[in-house]
Design a protein around this motif. Structure first.
Motif, PDB file in Angstrom:
ATOM      1  N   GLY A  32       0.804  -1.132   0.140  1.00 14.05           N
ATOM      2  CA  GLY A  32      -0.096  -0.112   0.012  1.00 14.05           C
ATOM      3  C   GLY A  32       0.765   1.156  -0.046  1.00 14.05           C
ATOM      4  N   VAL A  33       0.151   2.348  -0.177  1.00 20.04           N
ATOM      5  CA  VAL A  33       0.933   3.541  -0.304  1.00 20.04           C
ATOM      6  C   VAL A  33      -0.002   4.674   0.519  1.00 20.04           C
ATOM      7  CG1 VAL A  33       1.868   3.460  -2.244  1.00 20.04           C
ATOM      8  CG2 VAL A  33      -0.277   4.500  -2.015  1.00 20.04           C
ATOM      9  N   VAL A  34       0.618   5.751   1.188  1.00 16.26           N
ATOM     10  CA  VAL A  34       0.180   6.751   1.698  1.00 16.26           C
ATOM     11  C   VAL A  34      -0.905   7.707   0.771  1.00 16.26           C
ATOM     12  CG1 VAL A  34       0.176   8.693   3.170  1.00 16.26           C
ATOM     13  CG2 VAL A  34       1.744   6.684   3.590  1.00 16.26           C
ATOM     14  N   LYS A  39      -0.766  12.589   3.671  1.00 18.61           N
ATOM     15  CA  LYS A  39       0.620  12.757   3.398  1.00 18.61           C
ATOM     16  C   LYS A  39       1.191  13.543   4.197  1.00 18.61           C
ATOM     17  CE  LYS A  39       1.978  11.449  -1.464  1.00 18.61           C
ATOM     18  NZ  LYS A  39       2.054  11.784  -2.530  1.00 18.61           N
ATOM     19  N   ALA A  40       2.437  13.304   4.843  1.00 17.01           N
ATOM     20  CA  ALA A  40       2.932  14.603   5.573  1.00 17.01           C
ATOM     21  C   ALA A  40       3.196  15.859   4.904  1.00 17.01           C
ATOM     22  CB  ALA A  40       4.306  13.993   6.215  1.00 17.01           C
ATOM     23  N   TYR A  53       7.114  20.998   9.787  1.00 17.83           N
ATOM     24  CA  TYR A  53       6.012  20.027   9.415  1.00 17.83           C
ATOM     25  C   TYR A  53       4.752  20.484  10.040  1.00 17.83           C
ATOM     26  CZ  TYR A  53       9.863  16.768   8.556  1.00 17.83           C
ATOM     27  OH  TYR A  53      10.932  16.061   8.057  1.00 17.83           O
ATOM     28  N   TYR A  54       3.525  20.494   9.108  1.00 14.13           N
ATOM     29  CA  TYR A  54       2.222  20.538   9.575  1.00 14.13           C
ATOM     30  C   TYR A  54       1.991  19.346  10.801  1.00 14.13           C
ATOM     31  CZ  TYR A  54      -2.838  19.579   9.966  1.00 14.13           C
ATOM     32  OH  TYR A  54      -4.167  19.410  10.290  1.00 14.13           O
ATOM     33  N   LEU A  73     -13.112   7.792   9.423  1.00 17.62           N
ATOM     34  CA  LEU A  73     -14.356   8.636   8.802  1.00 17.62           C
ATOM     35  C   LEU A  73     -13.950  10.134   8.968  1.00 17.62           C
ATOM     36  CD1 LEU A  73     -17.608   7.075  10.382  1.00 17.62           C
ATOM     37  CD2 LEU A  73     -16.419   6.689   7.918  1.00 17.62           C
ATOM     38  N   LEU A  74     -13.045  10.518  10.013  1.00 22.79           N
ATOM     39  CA  LEU A  74     -12.739  11.877   9.904  1.00 22.79           C
ATOM     40  C   LEU A  74     -11.755  12.290   8.868  1.00 22.79           C
ATOM     41  CD1 LEU A  74     -11.877  12.524  13.779  1.00 22.79           C
ATOM     42  CD2 LEU A  74     -13.986  13.251  12.192  1.00 22.79           C
ATOM     43  N   SER A  75     -10.893  11.452   8.562  1.00 19.28           N
ATOM     44  CA  SER A  75      -9.901  11.470   7.319  1.00 19.28           C
ATOM     45  C   SER A  75     -10.655  11.654   6.220  1.00 19.28           C
ATOM     46  CB  SER A  75      -8.732  10.364   7.334  1.00 19.28           C
ATOM     47  OG  SER A  75      -8.108  10.349   8.533  1.00 19.28           O
ATOM     48  N   LEU A  76     -11.776  10.762   6.135  1.00 17.35           N
ATOM     49  CA  LEU A  76     -12.295  11.061   4.695  1.00 17.35           C
ATOM     50  C   LEU A  76     -13.224  12.117   4.686  1.00 17.35           C
ATOM     51  CD1 LEU A  76     -13.430   9.601   2.025  1.00 17.35           C
ATOM     52  CD2 LEU A  76     -15.420   8.428   3.498  1.00 17.35           C
ATOM     53  N   ARG A  77     -13.886  12.624   5.679  1.00 17.25           N
ATOM     54  CA  ARG A  77     -14.428  13.869   5.579  1.00 17.25           C
ATOM     55  C   ARG A  77     -13.633  15.001   5.295  1.00 17.25           C
ATOM     56  NH1 ARG A  77     -18.306  15.473  10.515  1.00 17.25           N
ATOM     57  NH2 ARG A  77     -16.380  15.728  11.927  1.00 17.25           N
TER      58      ARG A  77
END
Length: 389
Positions: A32-34, A39-40, A53-54, A73-77
């Motif tokens: 898999g990949v980020v 991504k940072a 860095y953020y 779900l938070l990342s998707l939103r």
């Protein structure tokens, strides 16, 4: 458009389906990949050497409370709507001022009329200035002294209110001194003098475009620095001020598109800056913070970023740009900026109602007071919940 996206609640199956599609799109083979969403963010971008860095975005109380949240779900939103907030709880109404130290973050909110102390180590948010004595009406600039006392410039009460580290009201300074539009406050490194900035008004008195200096112990007014004008030592709608480790006072002279530097007795030392749209110039400079190397971090509401200068005014780098949605390092209306003792940067955006945190590259992700505070919060989240009854 932004408010409608934040208020709309999609059914859970929508998020779940979207999450599956996202994961399928983001994976390549077994390893898999980020994805782009996680991504940072590094500043400046490679191949330049990383400087910052953020790290995280804060929207309010939910970000520091031990509430179980579906992180996927938070990342998707966040990717789909630009809203990374957990939802519910006490969110920022219109954040303006910010201060941070020892793992705590203080955010002044001019709509909620309070200073929200975010304390992740204890898994809590404490509202400062909600009860008498010490009720806040319009908290503007915030500063912490070496002992952790909080100084809040109140734009409606037109005085500086002082609280201890835990938010207990102590006293007020500057009451009855006929401020016009007070906006910010600073404390000298010795902790003996308070410097209160009056931005003034477009058609106000020239004398109100000044810095008023008080003795902290007695609250006595000592003298003023400046008046309205564009000469050395004069101001036009100044916005913020802060002391550097060199013991000098740096003032964001917004209407003159420059930063002016003074000694503690108000003697003009130097200046830098010019109006313009290019990097290193100012359009609507707002807040200032200064690190241990005496580098200056200045937020600009028009550039929608913060620029970093050395103490002589040479541009070192910038972070952020304008965005249509609340993405990482994207801003609509930046206001104040602060640094903690470890060099983490706290950037306020009024438009997207958030505070973003950036970590200096020299500091490891797990190092520093804020990192330890969130480590403690994660332990609180991991504790099994006790069943009622």
């Amino acid at each position: 458009m932004i408010s409608s996206l934040k208020s709309y609640r999609c059914p859970r199956w929508f998020w779940s389906l979207g999450l599956v599609l996202l994961l399928l799109a983001g994976c390549k083979g077994e390893e898999g990949v980020v994805t782009e969403a996680v991504k940072a963010l590094v500043f400046p971008e490679p191949p330049d050497t990383a400087r910052f860095y953020y790290e995280r975005t804060l929207y309010g109380a939910k970000d520091v409370q031990p509430t179980e949240v579906d992180e996927d779900l938070l990342s998707l939103r966040e990717m789909l709507t630009g809203d990374a907030s957990p939802g519910g709880g006490e969110g920022f109404g219109k954040p303006f001022g910010v201060a941070a130290a020892k793992g705590r973050i203080y955010v002044g909110d001019t709509v909620n009329r309070t200073v929200m102390m975010l304390d992740p180590a204890q898994g809590r948010m404490v509202e400062i200035g909600k009860e008498d004595p010490g009720v806040l009406a319009k908290p503007m600039g915030l500063r912490l002294d070496a002992a952790g006392n909080l100084y809040v410039m109140d734009g409606t009460r037109k005085e500086v209110l002082v609280y201890d580290r835990d938010g207990k009201y102590q006293r007020a300074i500057g009451h009855g001194d006929s401020f016009d539009h007070p906006s910010s406050v600073a404390v000298n490194p010795q902790g003996t003098r308070l410097y209160a900035l009056d931005t003034g008004a477009v058609k106000g008195k020239d004398e109100n475009h000044s810095v008023r200096v008080y003795d902290i112990a007695s609250g006595k007014h000592l003298f003023n620095i400046g008046k309205r004008g564009d000469k050395d030592g004069e101001f036009n709608l100044a916005r913020d001020l802060e002391f550097g480790p060199d013991g000098l006072l740096y003032v964001v002279d917004g209407g003159n598109f420059r930063v002016q530097v003074f000694d503690q007795d108000g003697k003009f030392v130097r200046k830098f800056g010019a109006v313009g749209r290019r990097l290193g110039q100012f359009a609507r400079p707002k807040g200032i913070a200064i690190d241990k190397e005496n580098n200056l971090y200045i937020s600009d509401a028009s550039h929608a970023n913060f620029q970093i200068f050395d103490k002589e005014g040479q541009l070192l780098m910038f972070i952020g740009s304008r965005g249509k949605e609340s993405e990482r390092a994207k801003y609509l209306l930046p206001s104040m900026i602060a640094l903690d003792e470890d060099g983490r940067v706290y950037m306020v955006d009024q438009g997207f109602r958030k505070v973003e945190v950036f970590r200096p590259a020299r500091l490891k992700e797990e190092e520093g007071s804020l990192a330890r505070a969130f480590q403690a919060l994660n332990k609180l989240k991991a504790k099994p919940k006790q069943k009622k009854g």
